[in-house]
Scaffold this motif. Structure first.
Motif, mmCIF file in Angstrom:
data_model
loop_
_atom_site.group_PDB
_atom_site.id
_atom_site.type_symbol
_atom_site.label_atom_id
_atom_site.label_comp_id
_atom_site.label_asym_id
_atom_site.label_seq_id
_atom_site.Cartn_x
_atom_site.Cartn_y
_atom_site.Cartn_z
ATOM 1 N N UNK A 45 0.828 -1.213 0.000
ATOM 2 C CA UNK A 45 0.000 0.000 0.000
ATOM 3 C C UNK A 45 0.857 1.256 0.000
ATOM 4 N N UNK A 46 0.363 2.291 -0.685
ATOM 5 C CA UNK A 46 1.085 3.545 -0.829
ATOM 6 C C UNK A 46 0.158 4.691 -0.426
ATOM 7 N N UNK A 47 0.316 5.239 0.787
ATOM 8 C CA UNK A 47 -0.549 6.359 1.190
ATOM 9 C C UNK A 47 -0.252 7.603 0.367
ATOM 10 N N UNK A 48 -1.322 8.318 -0.042
ATOM 11 C CA UNK A 48 -1.103 9.486 -0.893
ATOM 12 C C UNK A 48 -1.927 10.691 -0.481
ATOM 13 N N UNK A 49 -2.793 10.560 0.507
ATOM 14 C CA UNK A 49 -3.592 11.714 0.925
ATOM 15 C C UNK A 49 -4.091 11.506 2.344
ATOM 16 N N UNK A 50 -4.138 12.597 3.120
ATOM 17 C CA UNK A 50 -4.801 12.550 4.425
ATOM 18 C C UNK A 50 -5.835 13.667 4.498
ATOM 19 N N UNK A 51 -6.921 13.398 5.201
ATOM 20 C CA UNK A 51 -7.957 14.386 5.490
ATOM 21 C C UNK A 51 -8.254 14.306 6.983
ATOM 22 N N UNK A 52 -8.161 15.429 7.662
ATOM 23 C CA UNK A 52 -8.473 15.471 9.093
ATOM 24 C C UNK A 52 -9.749 16.264 9.321
ATOM 25 N N UNK A 53 -10.576 15.746 10.221
ATOM 26 C CA UNK A 53 -11.885 16.342 10.463
ATOM 27 C C UNK A 53 -12.067 16.677 11.936
ATOM 28 N N UNK A 54 -12.712 17.794 12.171
ATOM 29 C CA UNK A 54 -13.072 18.191 13.538
ATOM 30 C C UNK A 54 -14.498 17.762 13.867
ATOM 31 N N UNK A 55 -15.377 17.834 12.881
ATOM 32 C CA UNK A 55 -16.775 17.418 13.055
ATOM 33 C C UNK A 55 -17.173 16.539 11.879
ATOM 34 N N UNK A 56 -18.350 15.908 11.988
ATOM 35 C CA UNK A 56 -18.851 15.078 10.904
ATOM 36 C C UNK A 56 -19.162 15.900 9.669
ATOM 37 N N UNK A 57 -18.971 15.303 8.499
ATOM 38 C CA UNK A 57 -19.128 16.028 7.240
ATOM 39 C C UNK A 57 -20.568 16.121 6.753
ATOM 40 N N UNK A 58 -21.398 15.140 7.130
ATOM 41 C CA UNK A 58 -22.756 15.006 6.587
ATOM 42 C C UNK A 58 -22.724 14.966 5.053
ATOM 43 N N UNK A 59 -21.626 14.471 4.517
ATOM 44 C CA UNK A 59 -21.434 14.402 3.066
ATOM 45 C C UNK A 59 -22.358 13.362 2.450
ATOM 46 N N UNK A 60 -22.889 13.660 1.286
ATOM 47 C CA UNK A 60 -23.763 12.712 0.601
ATOM 48 C C UNK A 60 -22.975 11.480 0.156
#
Length: 268
Positions: free
Chosen positions: A80-95
């Motif tokens: 595996x090759x990691x290529x991106x990180x996303x950090x969140x403070x609250x939930x996204x409620x993303x569709x």
């Protein structure tokens, strides 16, 4: 490291809850520096921080956790090759969406996400919502979206004429036409919302404890559930992974139907 039952579950359901074996001090440090510090948040409300691994050793440690890398190699049979990180403070409620519209590979399927809970996550602070087994559905792409007459009629036009200097420079860099990808993605979300009731798959919530991780296959439909308690945080980090020996592309950026491969910026 994984049992046969765990491997079978990932194959059948497209997800797995694992122990990433990340030190609590690393987790708490990321929450303090990134989640509470909101390092250069890239969202309009500064609740999401992209690629904090470039500036924070803790985020980098989470993305490169040895236990996570070993488990992914077991599941996929490739490094595996990691290529991106996303950090969140609250939930996204993303569709709901499939990661394959954002990141894809040849051969197909060699991409996944790992969501690490930096605090306890339950049904009230915005757990990931997912559809077990949906990874076995075919990959829906922008051609499917535009095939819907009403969605196709709303397809945005290129931002510049195809032979304009800006468009030509864009193509020389190996990128697709200059398109309004935000508007196109909105149409994709509408398309997916139409598919959900047709699938016959009930959704589930990834309610996991601090220090646990939720691994999902690239084509698993998922999103952010409703934040029932708006006073609560949902500190978490998602790391995305490709796998060695593949070619990598971004379908949403190439919605004209041409596949243009790119070289990711690996987490190092």
């Amino acid at each position: 490291m994984l049992t046969p039952e765990q491997k079978q579950q990932f194959d059948d359901q497209g997800y797995l809850v694992i122990d990433p074996q990340i030190d609590t001090a690393v987790i708490d440090g990321v929450v303090e520096r990134i989640g509470n510090g909101l390092l250069l948040g890239d969202g309009p409300d500064q609740q999401r921080i992209a690629d904090a691994w470039r500036r924070d050793a803790g985020a980098r440690q989470i993305a490169k956790a040895p236990a996570v890398l070993a488990i992914l190699e077991e599941l996929y049979g490739r490094k595996p090759l990691p290529f991106q990180t996303l950090n969140f403070r609250v939930g996204t409620q993303q569709k709901e969406h499939s990661d394959t519209v954002h990141f894809n590979a040849a051969p197909a399927g060699y991409m996944c996400g790992v969501w690490v809970a930096l605090e306890d996550i339950d049904e009230n602070n915005g757990a990931v919502i997912y559809y077990p087994g949906s990874h076995k559905l075919r990959e829906w792409n922008m051609a499917d979206v535009f095939a819907e007459p009403d969605l196709g009629a709303r397809r945005p036009k290129p931002l510049y004429p195809p032979l304009s200097p800006k468009a030509l420079r864009h193509r020389l860099k190996g990128l697709g036409p200059l398109l309004d990808t935000t508007a196109e993605y909105t149409l994709y979300e509408e398309f997916i919302q139409r598919q959900l009731p047709k699938m016959g798959i009930p959704p589930a919530l990834a309610t996991i404890r601090k220090g646990q991780a939720f691994v999902w296959a690239a084509n698993l439909l998922h999103g952010g559930s409703r934040r029932n308690d708006l006073s609560r945080t949902r500190h978490s980090q998602v790391s995305h992974y490709y796998f060695e020996g593949c070619k990598y592309h971004r379908p949403l950026l190439n919605s004209d139907g041409k596949t243009r491969y790119f070289k990711p910026d690996w987490v190092v």
